[in-house]
Design a protein around this motif. Sequence first.
Motif, PDB file in Angstrom:
ATOM      1  N   GLN A 131      30.194  44.840  33.475  1.00 54.67           N
ATOM      2  CA  GLN A 131      31.135  44.896  34.588  1.00 54.67           C
ATOM      3  C   GLN A 131      32.268  43.912  34.320  1.00 54.67           C
ATOM      4  N   TYR A 132      33.466  44.280  34.759  1.00 53.07           N
ATOM      5  CA  TYR A 132      34.606  43.392  34.582  1.00 53.07           C
ATOM      6  C   TYR A 132      34.626  42.307  35.662  1.00 53.07           C
ATOM      7  N   THR A 133      35.066  41.142  35.241  1.00 46.77           N
ATOM      8  CA  THR A 133      35.404  40.061  36.165  1.00 46.77           C
ATOM      9  C   THR A 133      36.919  39.917  36.122  1.00 46.77           C
ATOM     10  N   ARG A 134      37.583  40.221  37.221  1.00 44.55           N
ATOM     11  CA  ARG A 134      39.050  40.201  37.243  1.00 44.55           C
ATOM     12  C   ARG A 134      39.568  38.812  37.591  1.00 44.55           C
ATOM     13  N   MET A 135      40.588  38.382  36.883  1.00 43.05           N
ATOM     14  CA  MET A 135      41.224  37.100  37.193  1.00 43.05           C
ATOM     15  C   MET A 135      41.785  37.094  38.609  1.00 43.05           C
ATOM     16  N   GLU A 136      42.259  38.249  39.067  1.00 42.66           N
ATOM     17  CA  GLU A 136      42.858  38.298  40.406  1.00 42.66           C
ATOM     18  C   GLU A 136      41.839  38.012  41.504  1.00 42.66           C
ATOM     19  N   ASP A 137      40.534  38.176  41.201  1.00 43.31           N
ATOM     20  CA  ASP A 137      39.501  37.855  42.185  1.00 43.31           C
ATOM     21  C   ASP A 137      39.379  36.355  42.422  1.00 43.31           C
ATOM     22  N   PHE A 138      39.997  35.548  41.550  1.00 39.54           N
ATOM     23  CA  PHE A 138      39.886  34.094  41.636  1.00 39.54           C
ATOM     24  C   PHE A 138      41.188  33.444  42.107  1.00 39.54           C
ATOM     25  N   LEU A 139      42.104  34.237  42.639  1.00 37.45           N
ATOM     26  CA  LEU A 139      43.400  33.691  43.051  1.00 37.45           C
ATOM     27  C   LEU A 139      43.290  32.694  44.191  1.00 37.45           C
ATOM     28  N   ASP A 140      42.313  32.882  45.078  1.00 38.73           N
ATOM     29  CA  ASP A 140      42.149  31.928  46.183  1.00 38.73           C
ATOM     30  C   ASP A 140      41.734  30.555  45.664  1.00 38.73           C
ATOM     31  N   ILE A 141      41.019  30.547  44.534  1.00 36.90           N
ATOM     32  CA  ILE A 141      40.576  29.291  43.935  1.00 36.90           C
ATOM     33  C   ILE A 141      41.678  28.678  43.084  1.00 36.90           C
ATOM     34  N   HIS A 142      42.525  29.534  42.505  1.00 36.89           N
ATOM     35  CA  HIS A 142      43.590  29.074  41.611  1.00 36.89           C
ATOM     36  C   HIS A 142      44.957  29.501  42.144  1.00 36.89           C
ATOM     37  N   PRO A 143      45.443  28.863  43.194  1.00 43.46           N
ATOM     38  CA  PRO A 143      46.759  29.245  43.717  1.00 43.46           C
ATOM     39  C   PRO A 143      47.878  29.062  42.693  1.00 43.46           C
ATOM     40  N   GLU A 144      47.634  28.206  41.669  1.00 46.10           N
ATOM     41  CA  GLU A 144      48.653  28.000  40.636  1.00 46.10           C
ATOM     42  C   GLU A 144      48.874  29.250  39.796  1.00 46.10           C
ATOM     43  N   TRP A 145      47.948  30.197  39.885  1.00 45.26           N
ATOM     44  CA  TRP A 145      48.111  31.461  39.162  1.00 45.26           C
ATOM     45  C   TRP A 145      49.045  32.430  39.887  1.00 45.26           C
ATOM     46  N   ARG A 146      49.411  32.121  41.119  1.00 43.21           N
ATOM     47  CA  ARG A 146      50.252  33.038  41.905  1.00 43.21           C
ATOM     48  C   ARG A 146      51.732  32.867  41.544  1.00 43.21           C
ATOM     49  N   THR A 147      52.061  33.220  40.329  1.00 40.23           N
ATOM     50  CA  THR A 147      53.453  33.176  39.892  1.00 40.23           C
ATOM     51  C   THR A 147      54.059  34.570  40.039  1.00 40.23           C
ATOM     52  N   ALA A 148      55.367  34.647  39.905  1.00 39.18           N
ATOM     53  CA  ALA A 148      56.033  35.946  39.996  1.00 39.18           C
ATOM     54  C   ALA A 148      55.541  36.880  38.901  1.00 39.18           C
ATOM     55  N   LYS A 149      55.358  36.340  37.688  1.00 37.43           N
ATOM     56  CA  LYS A 149      54.883  37.172  36.573  1.00 37.43           C
ATOM     57  C   LYS A 149      53.470  37.680  36.815  1.00 37.43           C
ATOM     58  N   SER A 150      52.585  36.797  37.322  1.00 39.20           N
ATOM     59  CA  SER A 150      51.201  37.213  37.547  1.00 39.20           C
ATOM     60  C   SER A 150      51.110  38.219  38.691  1.00 39.20           C
ATOM     61  N   THR A 151      51.942  38.050  39.706  1.00 40.32           N
ATOM     62  CA  THR A 151      51.954  39.007  40.812  1.00 40.32           C
ATOM     63  C   THR A 151      52.378  40.388  40.334  1.00 40.32           C
ATOM     64  N   LEU A 152      53.390  40.420  39.488  1.00 43.77           N
ATOM     65  CA  LEU A 152      53.853  41.693  38.918  1.00 43.77           C
ATOM     66  C   LEU A 152      52.787  42.309  38.021  1.00 43.77           C
ATOM     67  N   ALA A 153      52.148  41.468  37.192  1.00 39.96           N
ATOM     68  CA  ALA A 153      51.116  41.972  36.282  1.00 39.96           C
ATOM     69  C   ALA A 153      49.923  42.515  37.054  1.00 39.96           C
ATOM     70  N   ASN A 154      49.512  41.816  38.110  1.00 44.14           N
ATOM     71  CA  ASN A 154      48.369  42.284  38.905  1.00 44.14           C
ATOM     72  C   ASN A 154      48.681  43.597  39.611  1.00 44.14           C
ATOM     73  N   ALA A 155      49.916  43.737  40.085  1.00 44.83           N
ATOM     74  CA  ALA A 155      50.314  45.002  40.707  1.00 44.83           C
ATOM     75  C   ALA A 155      50.265  46.132  39.683  1.00 44.83           C
ATOM     76  N   ALA A 156      50.736  45.870  38.473  1.00 46.73           N
ATOM     77  CA  ALA A 156      50.695  46.881  37.412  1.00 46.73           C
ATOM     78  C   ALA A 156      49.253  47.239  37.061  1.00 46.73           C
ATOM     79  N   ARG A 157      48.370  46.242  37.031  1.00 43.50           N
ATOM     80  CA  ARG A 157      46.958  46.514  36.730  1.00 43.50           C
ATOM     81  C   ARG A 157      46.332  47.413  37.782  1.00 43.50           C
ATOM     82  N   ARG A 158      46.648  47.158  39.038  1.00 52.56           N
ATOM     83  CA  ARG A 158      46.083  47.996  40.107  1.00 52.56           C
ATOM     84  C   ARG A 158      46.567  49.444  39.985  1.00 52.56           C
ATOM     85  N   ILE A 159      47.821  49.615  39.641  1.00 56.63           N
ATOM     86  CA  ILE A 159      48.372  50.973  39.473  1.00 56.63           C
ATOM     87  C   ILE A 159      47.679  51.682  38.315  1.00 56.63           C
ATOM     88  N   VAL A 160      47.562  51.007  37.173  1.00 58.88           N
ATOM     89  CA  VAL A 160      46.944  51.628  35.996  1.00 58.88           C
ATOM     90  C   VAL A 160      45.467  51.915  36.271  1.00 58.88           C
TER      91      VAL A 160
END
Length: 245
Positions: free
Chosen positions: A193-222
Amino acid sequence: MANVRGAELMPSDLYTGKGYAEAYPGWHDEDAGGKAAKIAKIVRANNVTCQKIVDIGCGTGGVLNALLRHDIFRDSTAVGYDIAPYAINAAKQRERENLSFLCGDFLQTNESYDCLLCIDVFEHIEDYMGFLRRLRGRSKYYVFHIPLDISVLGLLRGIPLQRRKQAGHLHYFDQATALATLRDTGFEIIDSQYTRMEDFLDIHPEWRTAKSTLANAARRIVRTVAGEDLSVHVLGGASLMVLTS
């Protein structure tokens, strides 16, 4: 993020000395609850019973501490091994009747277990395939958590080299090579099973950059259009939890 040099796990000044502790004072303990939940999920989904658990490279013990609080592990006993005195000194603060920690090389012992955890470990070890072969026969079941540093986007961004400098990764995997490595060293895959980095965003608010937000949106679409395997292969952003026998 502080840089640390890559090195093999056993033995290594990176882990037994001050290098890794200075780079990661928390020893990634903030992720322990999320990883424990993913372990409990894959074990429960496959009706695996684990009375005796061992965690190899347990760090500060957060994963085992959190895991034993899940209902399916409340009657289990667990021991964690790590070669890093810094980590084990912190882990020992969590010891209780059914949980203990030892500073040393698990491969120098001979006790067997129902479930062996190897969570974000073998990518750090120079002879990783030899290490995995030596784990065979020590447990009925095994749970591996493997960072997937290789993806199309990750290669374009230089992620493998970043992981080498920042976290001491010596080996880099995608989903296919991670599973092939386990099969080639004698393990039988039960589930992954996959462990997604986006599942840990509440623990790592420093990951909430514009690039990561765009990448996570693209991952959800794909994921929605083409499935999670393709999403992870192309866009990364995941590790792999694997249950084997």
